[in-house]
Enzyme design. Structure first.
Site, PDB file in Angstrom:
ATOM      1  N   LYS A  94     -24.155   9.417  31.895  1.00  0.00           N
ATOM      2  CA  LYS A  94     -23.179  10.067  32.575  1.00  0.00           C
ATOM      3  C   LYS A  94     -23.507  11.640  32.175  1.00  0.00           C
ATOM      4  CE  LYS A  94     -19.456   7.168  33.258  1.00  0.00           C
ATOM      5  NZ  LYS A  94     -18.054   7.162  32.838  1.00  0.00           N
ATOM      6  N   GLY A 140       0.901  -1.168  -0.062  1.00  0.00           N
ATOM      7  CA  GLY A 140      -0.102  -0.039  -0.052  1.00  0.00           C
ATOM      8  C   GLY A 140       0.980   1.346   0.011  1.00  0.00           C
ATOM      9  N   ASP A 174      -0.067   1.925   8.411  1.00  0.00           N
ATOM     10  CA  ASP A 174      -0.588   1.034   9.399  1.00  0.00           C
ATOM     11  C   ASP A 174       0.333   1.130  10.693  1.00  0.00           C
ATOM     12  OD1 ASP A 174      -2.564   0.244   7.569  1.00  0.00           O
ATOM     13  OD2 ASP A 174      -1.481  -1.698   7.292  1.00  0.00           O
ATOM     14  N   GLY A 223     -10.508  13.142  20.818  1.00  0.00           N
ATOM     15  CA  GLY A 223     -11.336  13.133  21.628  1.00  0.00           C
ATOM     16  C   GLY A 223     -12.555  11.927  21.562  1.00  0.00           C
ATOM     17  N   THR A 252       4.261   2.478   5.468  1.00  0.00           N
ATOM     18  CA  THR A 252       2.867   2.060   5.611  1.00  0.00           C
ATOM     19  C   THR A 252       2.066   2.714   6.273  1.00  0.00           C
ATOM     20  OG1 THR A 252       1.502   0.300   6.383  1.00  0.00           O
ATOM     21  CG2 THR A 252       3.817   0.291   7.123  1.00  0.00           C
ATOM     22  N   SER A 293       6.414  -6.577   2.244  1.00  0.00           N
ATOM     23  CA  SER A 293       7.518  -6.208   1.353  1.00  0.00           C
ATOM     24  C   SER A 293       8.819  -6.498   1.659  1.00  0.00           C
ATOM     25  CB  SER A 293       7.477  -4.534   0.915  1.00  0.00           C
ATOM     26  OG  SER A 293       6.173  -4.282   0.419  1.00  0.00           O
ATOM     27  N   ARG A 331      -5.098  -2.396   8.842  1.00  0.00           N
ATOM     28  CA  ARG A 331      -5.140  -3.958   9.003  1.00  0.00           C
ATOM     29  C   ARG A 331      -5.404  -4.684  10.432  1.00  0.00           C
ATOM     30  NH1 ARG A 331      -1.986  -6.737   4.067  1.00  0.00           N
ATOM     31  NH2 ARG A 331      -2.026  -4.656   3.405  1.00  0.00           N
ATOM     32  N   ARG A 352     -24.748   6.111  13.918  1.00  0.00           N
ATOM     33  CA  ARG A 352     -24.395   6.137  12.405  1.00  0.00           C
ATOM     34  C   ARG A 352     -23.012   5.700  11.984  1.00  0.00           C
ATOM     35  NH1 ARG A 352     -28.868   7.225  12.200  1.00  0.00           N
ATOM     36  NH2 ARG A 352     -30.299   8.497  10.927  1.00  0.00           N
ATOM     37  N   ARG A 360      -5.080   7.162   2.855  1.00  0.00           N
ATOM     38  CA  ARG A 360      -3.556   6.745   2.354  1.00  0.00           C
ATOM     39  C   ARG A 360      -3.021   8.034   1.501  1.00  0.00           C
ATOM     40  NH1 ARG A 360      -4.044   0.975   0.977  1.00  0.00           N
ATOM     41  NH2 ARG A 360      -3.593   1.428  -1.224  1.00  0.00           N
ATOM     42  N   LYS A 365     -23.450  12.359  28.430  1.00  0.00           N
ATOM     43  CA  LYS A 365     -23.056  12.695  27.096  1.00  0.00           C
ATOM     44  C   LYS A 365     -24.041  12.595  26.071  1.00  0.00           C
ATOM     45  CE  LYS A 365     -18.125  11.716  27.530  1.00  0.00           C
ATOM     46  NZ  LYS A 365     -16.884  12.244  26.785  1.00  0.00           N
ATOM     47  N   GLY A 401       5.748  -2.304   3.483  1.00  0.00           N
ATOM     48  CA  GLY A 401       5.442  -2.834   4.934  1.00  0.00           C
ATOM     49  C   GLY A 401       5.924  -4.225   5.097  1.00  0.00           C
ATOM     50  N   ASP A 402       5.487  -4.887   5.876  1.00  0.00           N
ATOM     51  CA  ASP A 402       6.204  -6.338   6.380  1.00  0.00           C
ATOM     52  C   ASP A 402       6.221  -7.258   5.372  1.00  0.00           C
ATOM     53  OD1 ASP A 402       3.093  -6.356   6.586  1.00  0.00           O
ATOM     54  OD2 ASP A 402       3.550  -8.317   7.930  1.00  0.00           O
ATOM     55  N   ARG A 441       0.929  -5.007  -5.687  1.00  0.00           N
ATOM     56  CA  ARG A 441       0.929  -6.203  -5.023  1.00  0.00           C
ATOM     57  C   ARG A 441       1.299  -7.464  -5.806  1.00  0.00           C
ATOM     58  NH1 ARG A 441      -2.942  -3.555  -1.495  1.00  0.00           N
ATOM     59  NH2 ARG A 441      -1.909  -2.973   0.330  1.00  0.00           N
ATOM     60  N   ARG A 484     -25.934  12.377  18.477  1.00  0.00           N
ATOM     61  CA  ARG A 484     -25.651  10.957  17.608  1.00  0.00           C
ATOM     62  C   ARG A 484     -24.491  10.429  18.088  1.00  0.00           C
ATOM     63  NH1 ARG A 484     -27.522  11.900  11.512  1.00  0.00           N
ATOM     64  NH2 ARG A 484     -29.555  11.061  12.329  1.00  0.00           N
ATOM     65  N   ASP A 488       2.556  -0.873  11.685  1.00  0.00           N
ATOM     66  CA  ASP A 488       2.543  -2.213  12.396  1.00  0.00           C
ATOM     67  C   ASP A 488       3.629  -3.090  12.408  1.00  0.00           C
ATOM     68  OD1 ASP A 488       2.700  -2.184   9.583  1.00  0.00           O
ATOM     69  OD2 ASP A 488       0.980  -3.627   9.476  1.00  0.00           O
TER      70      ASP A 488
HETATM   71  P1  ADP Z   1       3.089  -4.351   2.674  1.00  0.00           P
HETATM   72  O1  ADP Z   1       4.293  -4.463   2.238  1.00  0.00           O
HETATM   73  O2  ADP Z   1       2.409  -2.920   2.897  1.00  0.00           O
HETATM   74  O3  ADP Z   1       2.725  -5.230   3.985  1.00  0.00           O
HETATM   75  P2  ADP Z   1       1.902  -6.530   1.297  1.00  0.00           P
HETATM   76  O4  ADP Z   1       1.667  -7.435   2.433  1.00  0.00           O
HETATM   77  O5  ADP Z   1       0.468  -6.635   0.169  1.00  0.00           O
HETATM   78  O6  ADP Z   1       2.114  -5.109   1.656  1.00  0.00           O
HETATM   79  O7  ADP Z   1       3.245  -7.115   0.515  1.00  0.00           O
HETATM   80  C1  ADP Z   1       3.567  -6.411  -0.821  1.00  0.00           C
HETATM   81  C2  ADP Z   1       4.146  -7.258  -1.728  1.00  0.00           C
HETATM   82  O8  ADP Z   1       5.454  -7.898  -1.143  1.00  0.00           O
HETATM   83  C3  ADP Z   1       3.453  -8.796  -2.147  1.00  0.00           C
HETATM   84  O9  ADP Z   1       2.484  -8.372  -3.078  1.00  0.00           O
HETATM   85  C4  ADP Z   1       4.521  -9.323  -2.490  1.00  0.00           C
HETATM   86  O10 ADP Z   1       5.045  -9.087  -3.687  1.00  0.00           O
HETATM   87  C5  ADP Z   1       5.693  -9.297  -1.585  1.00  0.00           C
HETATM   88  N1  ADP Z   1       5.810 -10.348  -0.493  1.00  0.00           N
HETATM   89  C6  ADP Z   1       4.822 -10.312   0.379  1.00  0.00           C
HETATM   90  N2  ADP Z   1       5.149 -11.476   1.313  1.00  0.00           N
HETATM   91  C7  ADP Z   1       6.406 -12.239   0.484  1.00  0.00           C
HETATM   92  C8  ADP Z   1       6.885 -13.306   0.768  1.00  0.00           C
HETATM   93  N3  ADP Z   1       6.498 -14.218   1.984  1.00  0.00           N
HETATM   94  N4  ADP Z   1       7.991 -13.643   0.011  1.00  0.00           N
HETATM   95  C9  ADP Z   1       7.938 -13.091  -0.943  1.00  0.00           C
HETATM   96  N5  ADP Z   1       7.321 -11.804  -1.444  1.00  0.00           N
HETATM   97  C10 ADP Z   1       6.553 -11.325  -0.308  1.00  0.00           C
HETATM   98  O1  F6P Z   2      -1.588  -1.697   4.624  1.00  0.00           O
HETATM   99  C1  F6P Z   2      -2.012  -0.432   4.278  1.00  0.00           C
HETATM  100  C2  F6P Z   2      -3.588  -0.497   3.999  1.00  0.00           C
HETATM  101  O2  F6P Z   2      -4.293   0.639   3.703  1.00  0.00           O
HETATM  102  C3  F6P Z   2      -4.519  -1.147   5.044  1.00  0.00           C
HETATM  103  O3  F6P Z   2      -4.547  -0.166   6.147  1.00  0.00           O
HETATM  104  C4  F6P Z   2      -5.623  -1.713   4.393  1.00  0.00           C
HETATM  105  O4  F6P Z   2      -6.158  -2.763   5.217  1.00  0.00           O
HETATM  106  C5  F6P Z   2      -5.148  -2.205   3.266  1.00  0.00           C
HETATM  107  O5  F6P Z   2      -3.816  -1.327   2.929  1.00  0.00           O
HETATM  108  C6  F6P Z   2      -6.067  -1.778   2.130  1.00  0.00           C
HETATM  109  O6  F6P Z   2      -5.499  -2.289   0.878  1.00  0.00           O
HETATM  110  P1  F6P Z   2      -5.979  -2.037  -0.770  1.00  0.00           P
HETATM  111  O7  F6P Z   2      -5.161  -0.971  -1.343  1.00  0.00           O
HETATM  112  O8  F6P Z   2      -5.980  -3.324  -1.269  1.00  0.00           O
HETATM  113  O9  F6P Z   2      -7.378  -1.643  -0.540  1.00  0.00           O
END
Ligand code: ADP
Ligand code: F6P
Length: 319
Positions: A211, A11, A127, A185, A125, A105, A171, A243, A252, A213, A102-103, A72, A162, A129
């Site tokens: 209370k 992302g 997130d 807040g 990212t 990648s 995620r 709502r 993003r 609110k 992110g993780d 991806r 409301r 995370d």
């Molecule tokens: P993010 O990097 O934000 O966590 P994704 O989890 O979608 O996003 O991973 C991004 C890309 O990284 C995937 O589409 C893939 O190309 C690559 N990738 C993810 N996990 C693996 C893995 N275990 N081994 C190799 N490539 C991976």
């Molecule tokens: O990892 C970033 C993120 O925006 C997450 O917060 C969300 O769950 C996901 O990507 C949404 O992915 P997509 O771009 O496939 O809608």
């Protein structure tokens, strides 16, 4: 190293462009050439290579998204595709790769490093995370975007007496909900790290109403459930007017905050420094305001640190 590649993957996140800019200019200033790879790992397989110059990264530090595009790429999980990627990069003269993502990648970067191709990961990212770093690029901007929306939603919520459930991204991580919930807040913050049952949520909102609110914001992390599902439950089970709003992909986009521009720049600068010294298989982060780096596997194995103190404080100040 004389020639390196850079890509963005997963992302997009505001501040990725600042990191690309820093990578390109730092590398060129250190006598290395830089190849921009478009569309993440897919771009290595498809040879979407672009020679980067000083002026290729002009006028981008303030822009959201990523000028290199992102993707991806499911094929990249396959060892034969990773081998093909390494062959394509070597044919282009690329000796090391900087991966901004992110993780997921980072897992791709680790696969390349394990096969002998040096990689350095920059956490990009919204997130937040990744356990090994205090912040990821994009998180701060995404939180500010949510805050602007929450402030507006509060105007209409309070006018109608409301409760509005605001669903935010993240995620499986509750950081966007937690930080914006505190800063905005919110009356209640619901995150995956603290599983609340629907009955507990109902009880808490009824107590708030007793209370005094008359309206409220419930910050809901997407990793818990959908806002609509919770809204329907509360409408069925209480007399409250409820709502739901899903903030979605606006989180993003947008111009990166000062913090994300600075972080992207610091990470990009530092990443090139590692490759320059032929150091790979590392990811970069920030800890107590200092840029740090870790082995990729160690970083990915670190358990997520739930910010218990922040959550507890939120519960007190929302009374
Ligand atoms: P993010 O990097 O934000 O966590 P994704 O989890 O979608 O996003 O991973 C991004 C890309 O990284 C995937 O589409 C893939 O190309 C690559 N990738 C993810 N996990 C693996 C893995 N275990 N081994 C190799 N490539 C991976
Ligand atoms: O990892 C970033 C993120 O925006 C997450 O917060 C969300 O769950 C996901 O990507 C949404 O992915 P997509 O771009 O496939 O809608």
């Amino acid at each position: 190293m004389k020639r390196i590649g850079v890509l963005t993957s997963g992302g997009d996140a505001p501040g990725m462009n600042a990191a690309i800019r820093a990578v390109v200019r730092t590398a060129l200033c250190s006598g290395m050439s830089v190849v921009g790879i478009e569309h993440g790992y897919q771009g290595i397989l498809d040879r979407h290579f672009r020679e980067m110059q000083m002026r290729s990264v002009s006028d981008i530090v303030q822009r959201g998204g990523t000028i290199l595009r992102t993707a991806r790429c499911m094929d990249f999980h396959k060892p034969e595709c990773q081998d093909a990627a390494i062959a394509n990069m070597r044919a282009e003269g690329i000796e090391g790769l900087i991966v901004i993502g992110g993780d997921g990648s980072f897992r791709g970067a680790k696969a390349l490093s394990d096969k002998g191709f040096p990689t350095v990961g920059i956490p990009g990212t919204i997130d937040n995370d990744l356990a090994y770093t205090d912040y990821t690029i994009g998180f701060h901007t995404a939180c500010n975007t949510c805050l602007e929306a929450i402030d507006r939603i509060r105007d209409t919520s309070s006018s109608h007496d409301r409760i509005t459930i605001v669903e935010v991204m993240g995620r499986h991580c509750g950081d966007i909900a937690l930080y914006t919930g505190i800063a905005g807040g919110a009356e209640l913050i619901i995150i995956p790290e603290v599983p609340l049952t629907f009955s507990e949520i109902k009880k808490s909102l009824i107590e708030a109403s007793q209370k005094g609110k008359t309206s409220g914001i419930v910050l809901l992390a997407e990793g818990v459930c959908g806002a609509d599902e919770l809204m329907r439950f509360l409408q069925r089970e209480t007399n409250l007017s409820v709502r739901a709003t899903v903030l979605g992909h606006q989180q993003r986009g947008g111009s990166p905050s000062m913090r994300d521009r600075l972080l992207g720049t610091q990470f990009g600068y530092y990443a090139v420094g590692l490759l320059k010294k032929d150091i790979g298989n590392r990811v970069i982060g920030i800890s107590k305001e200092r840029v740090v780096d870790y082995d990729i596997s160690e970083a990915l194995a670190m358990p997520y640190k739930f910010k218990k103190d922040l959550y507890r404080m939120a519960g007190v100040v929302s009374q």
